[in-house]
Motif scaffolding. Structure first.
Motif, PDB file in Angstrom:
ATOM      1  N   UNK A 138      41.779   5.615 -56.264  1.00  0.00           N
ATOM      2  CA  UNK A 138      40.944   6.316 -57.620  1.00  0.00           C
ATOM      3  C   UNK A 138      39.807   5.726 -57.845  1.00  0.00           C
ATOM      4  N   UNK A 139      39.521   4.758 -57.381  1.00  0.00           N
ATOM      5  CA  UNK A 139      38.470   4.278 -57.641  1.00  0.00           C
ATOM      6  C   UNK A 139      37.274   3.987 -56.777  1.00  0.00           C
ATOM      7  N   UNK A 140      36.535   4.486 -56.868  1.00  0.00           N
ATOM      8  CA  UNK A 140      35.422   4.809 -56.240  1.00  0.00           C
ATOM      9  C   UNK A 140      35.166   3.701 -54.704  1.00  0.00           C
ATOM     10  N   UNK A 141      35.121   3.649 -53.764  1.00  0.00           N
ATOM     11  CA  UNK A 141      34.910   3.078 -52.844  1.00  0.00           C
ATOM     12  C   UNK A 141      34.257   3.180 -51.140  1.00  0.00           C
ATOM     13  N   UNK A 142      33.626   2.381 -50.735  1.00  0.00           N
ATOM     14  CA  UNK A 142      33.300   3.106 -48.871  1.00  0.00           C
ATOM     15  C   UNK A 142      33.955   1.992 -48.852  1.00  0.00           C
ATOM     16  N   UNK A 143      34.405   2.757 -47.731  1.00  0.00           N
ATOM     17  CA  UNK A 143      35.217   1.687 -46.422  1.00  0.00           C
ATOM     18  C   UNK A 143      34.151   2.057 -44.817  1.00  0.00           C
ATOM     19  N   UNK A 144      35.011   0.251 -45.018  1.00  0.00           N
ATOM     20  CA  UNK A 144      34.266  -0.398 -43.410  1.00  0.00           C
ATOM     21  C   UNK A 144      35.136  -0.280 -42.684  1.00  0.00           C
TER      22      UNK A 144
ATOM     23  N   UNK B  36      28.170   4.591 -61.958  1.00  0.00           N
ATOM     24  CA  UNK B  36      29.552   3.876 -61.757  1.00  0.00           C
ATOM     25  C   UNK B  36      29.954   2.536 -60.489  1.00  0.00           C
ATOM     26  N   UNK B  37      30.565   2.003 -60.761  1.00  0.00           N
ATOM     27  CA  UNK B  37      30.471   0.996 -59.991  1.00  0.00           C
ATOM     28  C   UNK B  37      31.317   1.248 -58.653  1.00  0.00           C
ATOM     29  N   UNK B  38      30.853   0.881 -57.715  1.00  0.00           N
ATOM     30  CA  UNK B  38      31.585   1.251 -56.490  1.00  0.00           C
ATOM     31  C   UNK B  38      32.391  -0.320 -55.754  1.00  0.00           C
ATOM     32  N   UNK B  39      33.724  -0.113 -55.139  1.00  0.00           N
ATOM     33  CA  UNK B  39      33.740  -1.673 -54.497  1.00  0.00           C
ATOM     34  C   UNK B  39      34.228  -1.419 -52.635  1.00  0.00           C
ATOM     35  N   UNK B  40      34.192  -2.448 -51.570  1.00  0.00           N
ATOM     36  CA  UNK B  40      34.106  -1.828 -50.454  1.00  0.00           C
ATOM     37  C   UNK B  40      35.340  -2.723 -50.076  1.00  0.00           C
ATOM     38  N   UNK B  41      35.686  -1.636 -49.418  1.00  0.00           N
ATOM     39  CA  UNK B  41      37.081  -1.757 -47.790  1.00  0.00           C
ATOM     40  C   UNK B  41      37.074  -2.079 -47.275  1.00  0.00           C
ATOM     41  N   UNK B  42      37.612  -3.241 -46.661  1.00  0.00           N
ATOM     42  CA  UNK B  42      36.970  -3.782 -44.576  1.00  0.00           C
ATOM     43  C   UNK B  42      38.343  -3.850 -44.449  1.00  0.00           C
ATOM     44  N   UNK B  43      38.210  -2.615 -43.105  1.00  0.00           N
ATOM     45  CA  UNK B  43      40.116  -2.363 -42.229  1.00  0.00           C
ATOM     46  C   UNK B  43      39.019  -3.230 -40.879  1.00  0.00           C
ATOM     47  N   UNK B  44      39.950  -4.734 -40.413  1.00  0.00           N
ATOM     48  CA  UNK B  44      40.052  -4.246 -38.955  1.00  0.00           C
ATOM     49  C   UNK B  44      40.315  -4.043 -38.084  1.00  0.00           C
ATOM     50  N   UNK B  45      40.482  -3.690 -36.868  1.00  0.00           N
ATOM     51  CA  UNK B  45      40.960  -2.991 -36.198  1.00  0.00           C
ATOM     52  C   UNK B  45      40.965  -3.156 -34.518  1.00  0.00           C
TER      53      UNK B  45
ATOM     54  N   UNK C 102      34.068  11.007 -46.055  1.00  0.00           N
ATOM     55  CA  UNK C 102      32.625  10.957 -46.146  1.00  0.00           C
ATOM     56  C   UNK C 102      32.040   9.333 -45.950  1.00  0.00           C
ATOM     57  N   UNK C 103      32.589   8.984 -47.212  1.00  0.00           N
ATOM     58  CA  UNK C 103      32.589   6.994 -47.240  1.00  0.00           C
ATOM     59  C   UNK C 103      33.064   6.476 -46.322  1.00  0.00           C
ATOM     60  N   UNK C 104      33.220   6.702 -45.402  1.00  0.00           N
ATOM     61  CA  UNK C 104      33.528   5.110 -44.283  1.00  0.00           C
ATOM     62  C   UNK C 104      32.821   5.469 -43.182  1.00  0.00           C
ATOM     63  N   UNK C 105      32.745   4.276 -43.464  1.00  0.00           N
ATOM     64  CA  UNK C 105      31.349   3.632 -41.761  1.00  0.00           C
ATOM     65  C   UNK C 105      32.708   3.206 -40.753  1.00  0.00           C
ATOM     66  N   UNK C 106      31.363   3.188 -39.473  1.00  0.00           N
ATOM     67  CA  UNK C 106      32.878   2.490 -38.911  1.00  0.00           C
ATOM     68  C   UNK C 106      31.467   1.619 -38.472  1.00  0.00           C
ATOM     69  N   UNK C 107      31.711   0.547 -37.648  1.00  0.00           N
ATOM     70  CA  UNK C 107      31.437  -0.546 -37.029  1.00  0.00           C
ATOM     71  C   UNK C 107      32.032  -0.677 -35.843  1.00  0.00           C
ATOM     72  N   UNK C 108      32.003  -1.369 -34.728  1.00  0.00           N
ATOM     73  CA  UNK C 108      32.320  -1.002 -33.367  1.00  0.00           C
ATOM     74  C   UNK C 108      31.937  -2.279 -32.933  1.00  0.00           C
ATOM     75  N   UNK C 109      32.278  -3.277 -32.767  1.00  0.00           N
ATOM     76  CA  UNK C 109      32.386  -4.717 -32.145  1.00  0.00           C
ATOM     77  C   UNK C 109      32.627  -5.325 -29.971  1.00  0.00           C
ATOM     78  N   UNK C 110      31.228  -5.441 -29.535  1.00  0.00           N
ATOM     79  CA  UNK C 110      31.105  -5.297 -28.518  1.00  0.00           C
ATOM     80  C   UNK C 110      32.570  -5.628 -27.359  1.00  0.00           C
TER      81      UNK C 110
END
Length: 67
Positions: A27-33, A1-10, A49-57
């Protein structure tokens, strides 16, 4: 199944939890960055579980709309 990426800058605003909850309700499978711009990520939020955290310095001010 295809998934999408959701990007949130905060910058760590309180509305971030609303954004996380909104992505979790989809309802659509996604990975949240989530890119934290110059702040330490609060690890007590309801990340999935599918959330990835990226910390900008440093505060880079990516984009204009920060959650």
């Amino acid at each position: 199944m295809k998934t999408v990426a959701v990007v949130t800058a905060t910058t760590g605003r309180v509305e971030l939890q609303q954004a996380i909850d909104s992505v979790a309700r989809q309802t659509y499978p996604c990975r949240h960055y989530i890119f934290f711009d110059g702040v330490t990520p609060p690890y007590n939020l309801g990340y999935s579980f599918d959330t990835r955290i990226v910390e900008l310095p440093v505060k880079t001010e990516i984009g204009r709309a920060h959650v």
